[in-house]
Write an enzyme that holds these catalytic residues in place. Sequence first.
Site, PDB file in Angstrom:
ATOM      1  N   HIS A   1      -4.474   1.887   7.817  1.00 53.03           N
ATOM      2  CA  HIS A   1      -3.074   2.344   7.822  1.00 53.03           C
ATOM      3  C   HIS A   1      -2.881   3.464   6.803  1.00 53.03           C
ATOM      4  CE1 HIS A   1       1.442   1.453   7.893  1.00 53.03           C
ATOM      5  NE2 HIS A   1       1.300   2.229   6.834  1.00 53.03           N
ATOM      6  N   GLU A   2      -3.386   3.258   5.585  1.00 59.36           N
ATOM      7  CA  GLU A   2      -3.175   4.248   4.515  1.00 59.36           C
ATOM      8  C   GLU A   2      -3.986   5.519   4.750  1.00 59.36           C
ATOM      9  OE1 GLU A   2      -0.688   3.779   2.743  1.00 59.36           O
ATOM     10  OE2 GLU A   2      -0.459   1.624   3.051  1.00 59.36           O
TER      11      GLU A   2
ATOM     12  N   CYS B   1       5.691  -0.333   6.926  1.00 59.02           N
ATOM     13  CA  CYS B   1       5.409   0.877   6.151  1.00 59.02           C
ATOM     14  C   CYS B   1       6.626   1.214   5.293  1.00 59.02           C
ATOM     15  CB  CYS B   1       5.109   2.020   7.118  1.00 59.02           C
ATOM     16  SG  CYS B   1       4.696   3.577   6.319  1.00 59.02           S
ATOM     17  N   LEU B   2       6.402   1.562   4.033  1.00 60.04           N
ATOM     18  CA  LEU B   2       7.532   1.883   3.145  1.00 60.04           C
ATOM     19  C   LEU B   2       8.280   3.127   3.612  1.00 60.04           C
ATOM     20  CD1 LEU B   2       6.178   1.084  -0.433  1.00 60.04           C
ATOM     21  CD2 LEU B   2       7.725  -0.269   0.987  1.00 60.04           C
TER      22      LEU B   2
ATOM     23  N   GLN C   1       3.450   9.792   0.777  1.00 64.47           N
ATOM     24  CA  GLN C   1       4.693   9.015   0.849  1.00 64.47           C
ATOM     25  C   GLN C   1       5.579   9.220  -0.381  1.00 64.47           C
ATOM     26  OE1 GLN C   1       2.495   5.223   2.135  1.00 64.47           O
ATOM     27  NE2 GLN C   1       4.480   5.017   3.129  1.00 64.47           N
TER      28      GLN C   1
ATOM     29  N   HIS D   1      -2.243   7.875   6.957  1.00 67.81           N
ATOM     30  CA  HIS D   1      -1.224   8.698   6.279  1.00 67.81           C
ATOM     31  C   HIS D   1      -1.826  10.011   5.757  1.00 67.81           C
ATOM     32  CE1 HIS D   1       2.458   6.378   6.205  1.00 67.81           C
ATOM     33  NE2 HIS D   1       1.859   5.300   5.741  1.00 67.81           N
TER      34      HIS D   1
ATOM     35  N   GLY E   1       0.834  -1.185   0.000  1.00 69.52           N
ATOM     36  CA  GLY E   1       0.000   0.000   0.000  1.00 69.52           C
ATOM     37  C   GLY E   1       0.871   1.238   0.000  1.00 69.52           C
TER      38      GLY E   1
HETATM   39 CO    CO Z   1       2.581   3.371   5.627  1.00 71.44          CO
END
Ligand code: CO
Length: 174
Positions: free
Chosen positions: A141-142, A99-100, A50, A145, A45
Amino acid sequence: MVRDIVVYPDKRLKSISKKIGSFDHTLHNLLDDMYETMCAKNGVGLAAIQVGVATRALIINVPLEVEEGTHDQPKENTLEMINPVIIEKDGAEKFQEGCLSIPGVYEDIERAKHVKVEYFDRDGNKHTIEDDGFLAVAMQHEIDHLDGKVFIEKLSYIKRKKFEKEWKRKLKEA
Ligand code: CO
């Protein structure tokens, strides 16, 4: 085009992303780049912030196991969510998240078990989706962000302190 990932503790990750008003070429280009970036980094995701764009867009693509040990994330399986809003949530469950923007860190995080989310696709059509499995975790989660929140903020005080200390050391070594 693969874009650069914004890495914690970059302040941009704290941005409250703005609602998207036009479902145009710029948005489509952003979503396509986000997909390429997510695949290049082996993520499931990604939120627009990000890659440094503070607008309310996110993508999720839960990999399929094609053969044992081989995963595939075909583009047509990508869930693209524009201006998503959680309209219902209930229950609670812990799930290990990563998380990236905080690569290599995995922690058990408690979130709602079931969520119902309203969102728009890239062409501006409205949809509703609900889930009580991995997708529910990923959506929460997304969406966090988009509101300037990262998952490690949900850790206990002690665990957070430990994380910050280890993260600082990791950044220094990099
Ligand atoms: Co993340």
